[in-house]
Scaffold this motif. Structure first.
Motif, mmCIF file in Angstrom:
data_model
loop_
_atom_site.group_PDB
_atom_site.id
_atom_site.type_symbol
_atom_site.label_atom_id
_atom_site.label_comp_id
_atom_site.label_asym_id
_atom_site.label_seq_id
_atom_site.Cartn_x
_atom_site.Cartn_y
_atom_site.Cartn_z
ATOM 1 N N THR A 79 0.920 2.590 -3.955
ATOM 2 C CA THR A 79 1.020 1.581 -2.897
ATOM 3 C C THR A 79 0.831 2.327 -1.574
ATOM 4 O O THR A 79 0.578 3.531 -1.567
ATOM 5 N N GLU A 81 1.882 2.194 2.986
ATOM 6 C CA GLU A 81 2.550 1.543 4.118
ATOM 7 C C GLU A 81 1.666 0.464 4.744
ATOM 8 O O GLU A 81 2.157 -0.634 5.051
ATOM 9 N N LYS A 84 1.886 -2.622 2.663
ATOM 10 C CA LYS A 84 3.167 -3.311 2.832
ATOM 11 C C LYS A 84 3.230 -4.049 4.170
ATOM 12 O O LYS A 84 3.742 -5.171 4.250
ATOM 13 N N TYR A 101 2.826 -7.903 -2.881
ATOM 14 C CA TYR A 101 1.614 -7.080 -2.834
ATOM 15 C C TYR A 101 1.401 -6.480 -4.220
ATOM 16 O O TYR A 101 2.323 -6.383 -5.028
#
Length: 214
Positions: A79, A81, A84, A101
């Motif tokens: 993933t 930042e 997000k 997400y």
């Protein structure tokens, strides 16, 4: 010359016997499982943050999903930042209290790609004809170099995956030529035979001039 060839043949035979014995011991004492969990912890410690904003999480894939993953597979979860932040912004715009997400996951076998190579190296260290001092020196330097190789393998895998999904993560490389070159490099270094040859060259380079030939 004939004596040298005979010596090398004997050493090769000793190596094969030691390697088979180590493989048997590893399976009997379940060393693979211990190494697998060590590898997961090491991966999370070393690569929890990737290129500042990339987020990496290593999990035991087989424990999570026995149908999808094989024993000693790591489930590597990616993933970022930016991903997000984008999900949070979209959730606020839609008046939702939770953001959603989609991470990207891929398998990475800790034993086939890493632990097996380390076992191969240990068998070489035991079988080569060195005095204790040179044997220990070869082991320490070789151990560090092999783990540097492991680091490169992991970094390459992660960077390649982030780059392929750059639009989703905003992490990794954006140049298609560099990504293609990275992909070819990744294919080469992840091929088990390449690792075996590299480790053999490391061992021979560090130790051959100290061999005791009888």
């Amino acid at each position: 010359m004939k004596e040298t060839i005979n010596h090398l043949i004997r050493r090769l035979g000793i190596f094969v016997i030691i390697f088979i014995a180590l493989v048997a011991l590893v399976n009997f004492f379940d060393v693979k499982s211990s190494y697998h969990h060590h590898f997961i912890n090491l991966g999370n410690t070393t690569f929890s943050k990737f290129d500042n904003e990339g987020i990496v999480n290593f999990k035991d894939g087989f424990a999570v999903n026995k149908k999808k993953y094989n024993p000693y597979d790591c489930m590597v979860i990616l993933t970022s930042e930016p991903q997000k932040r984008k999900a949070l912004k979209e959730a606020r715009e839609k008046g939702k209290s939770k953001m959603t997400y989609n991470p990207v996951t891929f398998p990475l076998n800790s034993w086939n790609n890493f632990g097996f190579l380390l076992l191969f190296f240990i068998a070489q260290i035991i079988s080569i004809p060195l005095v204790l001092k040179h044997r220990l020196l070869t082991f320490v330097i070789g151990f560090l170099l092999i783990h540097l190789f492991f680091f490169v393998k992991l970094w390459t895998s992660l960077n390649l995956k982030f780059s392929i999904w750059y639009d989703q993560f905003q992490v990794g490389w954006t140049n298609d030529i560099l990504i293609n070159l990275l992909n070819y490099f990744h294919i080469i270094i992840m091929y088990p035979f390449f690792g075996l040859v590299l480790i053999t060259l490391i061992t021979l380079t560090l130790s051959f001039k100290y061999w005791i030939v009888k």
